[in-house]
Design an enzyme around this catalytic site. Structure first.
Site, PDB file in Angstrom:
ATOM      1  N   GLU A 108       0.824  -1.205   0.000  1.00  0.00           N
ATOM      2  CA  GLU A 108       0.000   0.000   0.000  1.00  0.00           C
ATOM      3  C   GLU A 108       0.861   1.259   0.000  1.00  0.00           C
ATOM      4  OE1 GLU A 108      -2.907  -2.070   3.343  1.00  0.00           O
ATOM      5  OE2 GLU A 108      -1.821  -0.242   3.792  1.00  0.00           O
ATOM      6  N   CYS A 121       2.910   8.450   1.989  1.00  0.00           N
ATOM      7  CA  CYS A 121       3.342   7.418   2.927  1.00  0.00           C
ATOM      8  C   CYS A 121       3.569   6.151   2.113  1.00  0.00           C
ATOM      9  CB  CYS A 121       2.221   7.229   3.952  1.00  0.00           C
ATOM     10  SG  CYS A 121       2.516   5.896   5.098  1.00  0.00           S
ATOM     11  N   CYS A 128       5.587  -7.266   7.468  1.00  0.00           N
ATOM     12  CA  CYS A 128       6.587  -6.769   8.410  1.00  0.00           C
ATOM     13  C   CYS A 128       6.888  -7.864   9.416  1.00  0.00           C
ATOM     14  CB  CYS A 128       6.056  -5.526   9.138  1.00  0.00           C
ATOM     15  SG  CYS A 128       7.276  -4.745  10.226  1.00  0.00           S
ATOM     16  N   CYS A 132       4.532  -5.977  16.059  1.00  0.00           N
ATOM     17  CA  CYS A 132       3.919  -5.109  17.068  1.00  0.00           C
ATOM     18  C   CYS A 132       2.419  -5.437  17.134  1.00  0.00           C
ATOM     19  CB  CYS A 132       4.139  -3.639  16.711  1.00  0.00           C
ATOM     20  SG  CYS A 132       5.896  -3.239  16.514  1.00  0.00           S
ATOM     21  N   CYS A 135      -0.484  -3.269  15.396  1.00  0.00           N
ATOM     22  CA  CYS A 135      -0.309  -2.854  13.997  1.00  0.00           C
ATOM     23  C   CYS A 135      -0.835  -3.942  13.061  1.00  0.00           C
ATOM     24  CB  CYS A 135       1.174  -2.594  13.731  1.00  0.00           C
ATOM     25  SG  CYS A 135       1.564  -2.329  11.991  1.00  0.00           S
ATOM     26  N   CYS A 359      -1.820   1.631   8.920  1.00  0.00           N
ATOM     27  CA  CYS A 359      -0.805   0.763   8.359  1.00  0.00           C
ATOM     28  C   CYS A 359      -1.270  -0.673   8.119  1.00  0.00           C
ATOM     29  CB  CYS A 359       0.325   0.798   9.378  1.00  0.00           C
ATOM     30  SG  CYS A 359       1.716  -0.175   9.021  1.00  0.00           S
TER      31      CYS A 359
HETATM   32  N1  SAH Z   1       8.030  -0.115  10.994  1.00  0.00           N
HETATM   33  C1  SAH Z   1       8.124   1.299  11.070  1.00  0.00           C
HETATM   34  C2  SAH Z   1       7.286   2.085  10.086  1.00  0.00           C
HETATM   35  C3  SAH Z   1       5.873   1.646   9.798  1.00  0.00           C
HETATM   36  S1  SAH Z   1       4.562   2.039  10.901  1.00  0.00           S
HETATM   37  C4  SAH Z   1       7.831   1.766  12.474  1.00  0.00           C
HETATM   38  O1  SAH Z   1       7.333   0.981  13.251  1.00  0.00           O
HETATM   39  O2  SAH Z   1       8.136   2.905  12.805  1.00  0.00           O
HETATM   40  C5  SAH Z   1       4.418   3.777  11.004  1.00  0.00           C
HETATM   41  C6  SAH Z   1       3.900   4.239  12.352  1.00  0.00           C
HETATM   42  O3  SAH Z   1       2.522   3.855  12.554  1.00  0.00           O
HETATM   43  C7  SAH Z   1       4.675   3.631  13.515  1.00  0.00           C
HETATM   44  O4  SAH Z   1       4.933   4.608  14.493  1.00  0.00           O
HETATM   45  C8  SAH Z   1       3.691   2.595  14.044  1.00  0.00           C
HETATM   46  O5  SAH Z   1       3.966   2.257  15.367  1.00  0.00           O
HETATM   47  C9  SAH Z   1       2.369   3.303  13.850  1.00  0.00           C
HETATM   48  N2  SAH Z   1       1.197   2.418  13.885  1.00  0.00           N
HETATM   49  C10 SAH Z   1       1.095   1.150  13.458  1.00  0.00           C
HETATM   50  N3  SAH Z   1      -0.133   0.671  13.662  1.00  0.00           N
HETATM   51  C11 SAH Z   1      -0.846   1.661  14.237  1.00  0.00           C
HETATM   52  C12 SAH Z   1      -2.200   1.770  14.699  1.00  0.00           C
HETATM   53  N4  SAH Z   1      -3.031   0.751  14.616  1.00  0.00           N
HETATM   54  N5  SAH Z   1      -2.583   2.957  15.243  1.00  0.00           N
HETATM   55  C13 SAH Z   1      -1.712   3.991  15.336  1.00  0.00           C
HETATM   56  N6  SAH Z   1      -0.440   3.945  14.916  1.00  0.00           N
HETATM   57  C14 SAH Z   1      -0.002   2.786  14.384  1.00  0.00           C
END
Ligand code: SAH
Length: 367
Positions: A108, A121, A128, A132, A135, A359
């Site tokens: 995406e 973005c 990934c 986490c 996410c 994301c």
């Molecule tokens: N892997 C990298 C970049 C991708 S995610 C990283 O973790 O930084 C980009 C941002 O979106 C990160 O700060 C991530 O923690 C956040 N993110 C992911 N899922 C989310 C969600 N459900 N709600 C809010 N922020 C989220």
């Protein structure tokens, strides 16, 4: 769901993405062109068409003899990806694109138009591996790294849409790029740094965008953060912290069991020092999980007097998630605690929620 038959052209698993102009340095492009029996300066001409004019239809390359155009195009500009669909919201000024790559993999990108700027973005990996729990991308694991050209082409496609007036508000230029789509950019280090070079090298070698307009967001892979600092670039680093204490961060950002909060912050300060740029601390506010006033105070104490900016992100819950965004009063108190210590903080506006803007959610829905 994919339309039956749509994936029949998928390449076998493990096949490499086709080599593309945007994978190559200017020197490598000249070699590639010479290997086709063409004059090396044609490399610069093709680069100008792709990077400076955003034109990949060889029919329009009138400065190159007709007989050479198709040969150069098919060798240097293979099809990398096709649009599965665009989904728009916010009066069509936020547009998310789901791409299908040559092997059927889905990724995406999102284009967000604001009154004064345009941000894209982009994804650096399909899926990934960082796992986490809040996410959407993390839930399905890593499919594969994207090639440099697969990263760059998301931007080229967005710039074309902007130039051609496809996004309401008239033709526009791209200002900012954030590596906050799918994937952990520093886990695909070489391809991502290659992409940053292509994006920022002056035309016609690259797109000529400003390094200062690019943000690389990481879970905190400490050795790669140091390596990035050594590149001496002006890109901004964003660190997805989400908790100031190891006990909680171990669960929210599992890579924290390897590199602790203190190490990750030290690497961030080193980056800030080397790049001369404030590090952005990303913190998704999750109700009753990481949004307590005492955690805000602890966070502030760890960040104060550093070159830093805190970006609070109201959690965008993934489907079936037991977690949700913080209460407004808790969010306000969190901000107040940081401000009390003089730590700069903003709450991110949450664009694109109704199009599964968080994301990885659009690709997850497709699967
Ligand atoms: N892997 C990298 C970049 C991708 S995610 C990283 O973790 O930084 C980009 C941002 O979106 C990160 O700060 C991530 O923690 C956040 N993110 C992911 N899922 C989310 C969600 N459900 N709600 C809010 N922020 C989220």
């Amino acid at each position: 769901m994919p339309v039956p038959g749509e994936l029949t052209f998928a390449a076998p698993r493990g096949a490499k993405p086709p080599r593309h102009l945007a994978d190559l340095t200017p020197g490598e492009r000249r070699e590639a062109v010479a290997a086709l029996g063409e004059k090396p300066f044609r490399a610069g001409q093709v680069s100008r068409h792709y990077f400076a004019r955003l034109a990949d239809d060889p029919a329009h390359w009138t400065d190159i003899p007709a007989a050479s155009r198709d040969r150069l195009a098919s060798d240097l500009l293979p099809d990398l990806m096709s649009v599965v669909r665009h989904v728009s919201c916010d009066g069509d000024t936020t547009r998310k694109t789901l791409w299908r790559l040559f092997d059927g993999t889905l990724v995406e990108s999102v284009l967000m138009r604001y009154p004064d700027r345009v941000t894209m973005c982009i994804s650096s990996q399909a899926g990934c591996g960082m796992n986490c729990p809040f996410c959407a991308t993390g839930q399905a694991g890593l499919t594969r790294n994207l090639s440099t050209a697969e990263i760059v082409h998301q931007i080229v496609a967005g710039m074309r849409s902007l130039r051609d007036g496809e996004i309401p508000g008239g033709a526009a230029r791209l200002n900012n790029i954030v590596f906050m789509g799918m994937g952990e950019p520093l886990a695909n280090y070489k391809k991502v740094v290659g992409a940053i070079r292509r994006l920022t090298d002056p035309e016609p070698d690259g797109l000529g965008l400003s390094q200062r307009g690019i943000t690389v967001s990481t879970v905190g892979l400490v050795p790669a953060m140091h390596r990035l600092a050594d590149e001496d670039m002006k890109v901004r680093l964003a660190l997805s912290l989400h908790a100031p204490d190891d006990e909680l961060r171990d669960t929210l950002v599992p890579v924290n069991t390897r590199w602790k909060v203190s190490e990750v912050l030290d690497a961030a300060w080193n980056y800030a020092e080397r790049s001369g740029r404030r590090v952005s601390i990303e913190y998704a506010l999750i109700k009753d999980i990481n949004d307590q006033a005492w955690r805000a105070d602890l966070l502030a104490r760890k960040l104060k007097n550093h070159r830093v900016h805190v970006n609070l992100i109201p959690l965008n819950p993934t489907p079936g998630s037991k977690w949700t965004a913080s209460r407004p009063e808790d969010e306000r108190e969190f901000v107040r605690q940081l401000e009390k210590h003089g730590v700069p903080v903003t709450v991110r506006d949450t664009r694109g929620q109704e199009i599964d803007g968080a994301c990885g959610q659009l690709a997850a829905a497709e699967r």
